[in-house]
Motif scaffolding. Structure first.
Motif, short mmCIF file in Angstrom:
data_model
loop_
_atom_site.label_atom_id
_atom_site.label_comp_id
_atom_site.label_asym_id
_atom_site.label_seq_id
_atom_site.Cartn_x
_atom_site.Cartn_y
_atom_site.Cartn_z
N THR A 1 0.84 -1.22 0.00
CA THR A 1 0.00 0.00 0.00
C THR A 1 0.86 1.25 0.00
N ARG A 2 1.97 1.21 0.80
CA ARG A 2 2.87 2.37 0.84
C ARG A 2 3.51 2.60 -0.52
N PHE A 3 3.90 1.52 -1.18
CA PHE A 3 4.51 1.62 -2.50
C PHE A 3 3.51 2.21 -3.52
N MET A 4 2.28 1.71 -3.50
CA MET A 4 1.26 2.21 -4.44
C MET A 4 0.94 3.68 -4.18
N GLY A 5 0.92 4.10 -2.88
CA GLY A 5 0.65 5.50 -2.55
C GLY A 5 1.75 6.42 -3.05
N ASP A 6 3.01 6.01 -2.85
CA ASP A 6 4.13 6.83 -3.32
C ASP A 6 4.13 6.92 -4.85
N SER A 7 3.75 5.86 -5.52
CA SER A 7 3.70 5.87 -6.98
C SER A 7 2.64 6.86 -7.48
N ALA A 8 1.47 6.88 -6.81
CA ALA A 8 0.41 7.81 -7.20
C ALA A 8 0.83 9.25 -6.91
N ALA A 9 1.53 9.45 -5.79
CA ALA A 9 1.98 10.80 -5.44
C ALA A 9 2.97 11.32 -6.47
N LEU A 10 3.83 10.44 -6.98
CA LEU A 10 4.79 10.86 -7.98
C LEU A 10 4.07 11.26 -9.28
N SER A 11 3.06 10.52 -9.65
CA SER A 11 2.31 10.87 -10.86
C SER A 11 1.64 12.24 -10.71
N ALA A 12 1.11 12.50 -9.51
CA ALA A 12 0.45 13.79 -9.27
C ALA A 12 1.44 14.94 -9.32
N VAL A 13 2.60 14.76 -8.72
CA VAL A 13 3.57 15.85 -8.70
C VAL A 13 4.16 16.08 -10.09
N LYS A 14 4.26 15.04 -10.90
CA LYS A 14 4.71 15.22 -12.27
C LYS A 14 3.75 16.12 -13.05
N ALA A 15 2.45 15.94 -12.79
CA ALA A 15 1.45 16.80 -13.44
C ALA A 15 1.61 18.24 -12.97
N GLU A 16 1.93 18.42 -11.67
CA GLU A 16 2.15 19.77 -11.15
C GLU A 16 3.35 20.42 -11.82
N VAL A 17 4.41 19.63 -11.98
CA VAL A 17 5.62 20.16 -12.62
C VAL A 17 5.33 20.56 -14.06
N ALA A 18 4.58 19.73 -14.78
CA ALA A 18 4.25 20.04 -16.17
C ALA A 18 3.43 21.32 -16.27
#
Length: 368
Positions: free
Chosen positions: A147-164
């Motif tokens: 669950t921790r791994f899946m949460g961190d993966s989703a957080a990275l996808s969200a922050v990538k959108a913020e960066v874009a």
């Protein structure tokens, strides 16, 4: 002697009776009214070809006013009025530190979450391998690690959108040319506060190709086609005619002008003409179907309507009509008439419905 007197008396009586009879016949003839005589001609059908001259205007093929999407100060202005620019060329730079800071913060957050994701991914892999040994770890521990791994993966996808998004916003600091053209207006200077559509920055136009815009009155609209040819003249080039071909139209009439807005493209790569010039446009038009026409003298105009006197069986029928194009003494008409119908050649206000006339074919046949 008596016989001679009787003969004279009989002759006198006969002459008297004949005179009375002639007088009576003459009176009868005078009582009978004479029908007026009118020359008539036939309604003709023809596909009308004609020329029309109208004012027009030369406009840039493309034209745009540039605004700033973000707020900031003009840091650098790379162009001025009259400069030629290429598509994608940076025309102006905007200084907006807060936008850059947002981008830097988003990238830092991305690196942080990426590191967390790397750790949680490694931890999950170790726990997954350990779970292959029975009793080494509990199923709950493995599920928590996943669950921790899946949460961190989703957080990275969200922050990538913020960066874009932040990078795209930062990209608005550079105002670029959307097409090849010339700068026609400059509205700001370095140091000016701009942004959020408050005021225009620059105006850009493409003039290697021009649009000749003409308003075609509604009565001529159906004579226009994709094959319509035209030429135009401008005051700046006296004695020269510039040929053009039909490019496009608005299809619907302009509600204010009651006209069809038509455009003819002109290749101005030689830079002979300038946008904004007024032109006199000479059109070659042709109706898309046959229409009726009569001599202009046949038209009867009253304060309320336009009529034509049709002759049928020696009697007048007043037909309401609408007139169209006039050419060579003939005029186009629209109404309840057919080709070949007889109409009075020279109409006038004395003609009435049901009036009996003596119709005579016009001696002078009018050419088409």
């Amino acid at each position: 002697m008596k016989f001679y007197i009787k003969s004279i008396s009989f002759s006198l009586l006969t002459l008297l009776l004949m005179a009375c009879g002639n007088a009576e016949n003459k009176a009868k003839k005078e009582d009978k009214p004479l029908k007026p005589t009118y020359q008539v001609t036939n309604v003709k059908s023809d596909t009308l070809k004609y020329k029309l001259s109208l004012p027009g205007e030369l406009k840039p093929y493309e034209e745009v006013t540039l605004y700033a999407k973000i707020e900031g100060f003009v840091e650098k202005l790379n162009v001025d009025r009259g400069d030629l620019v290429k598509k994608g060329e940076i025309l102006l730079n905007i200084e907006a530190p807060e936008i850059q800071q947002k981008l830097l913060a988003a990238r830092a957050k991305q690196r942080e979450i990426a590191e967390k994701l790397s750790f949680s991914a490694q931890n999950y892999q170790r726990m997954n391998r350990a779970s292959e040994v029975e009793g080494a770890i509990s199923s709950i521990e493995l599920e928590q690690t996943k669950t921790r791994f899946m949460g961190d993966s989703a957080a990275l996808s969200a922050v990538k959108a913020e960066v874009a998004a932040a990078a795209q916003l930062a990209g608005y600091r550079n105002i670029k040319a959307p097409f090849d053209g010339v700068v026609t207006s400059r509205f700001v200077s370095p140091g000016a506060l701009v942004g959020s559509g408050k005021e225009p920055l620059l105006k850009l136009a493409r003039e290697d190709k021009l649009r000749l815009v003409v308003a075609i009155p509604s009565k001529h609209a159906d004579a226009l086609s994709a094959n319509t040819k035209a030429s135009f003249t401008v005051n700046g080039a006296p004695g020269k005619k510039f040929p053009v071909s039909f490019s496009r139209s608005s299809r619907a009439l302009d509600p204010e002008l009651r006209s069809l807005m038509v455009e003819f493209d002109y290749d101005n790569s030689a830079n002979i003409l300038s946008a904004g010039a007024y032109a006199q446009v000479h059109l070659q038009l042709r109706r898309n179907q046959p229409t009726l026409k009569v001599p202009a003298s046949s038209i009867i105009t009253t304060p309320t309507q336009t009529l034509i006197a049709k002759v049928k069986s020696g009697k007048i029928q007043m037909i309401p009509i609408t007139t169209g194009i006039s050419k060579d003494g003939m005029i186009e008409i629209f109404g309840n008439l057919d080709s070949g119908d007889q109409v009075v050649l020279k109409g006038n206000s004395t003609l009435k419905n049901g009036m009996a006339i003596e119709a005579v074919n016009a001696k002078k046949q009018l050419n088409n």
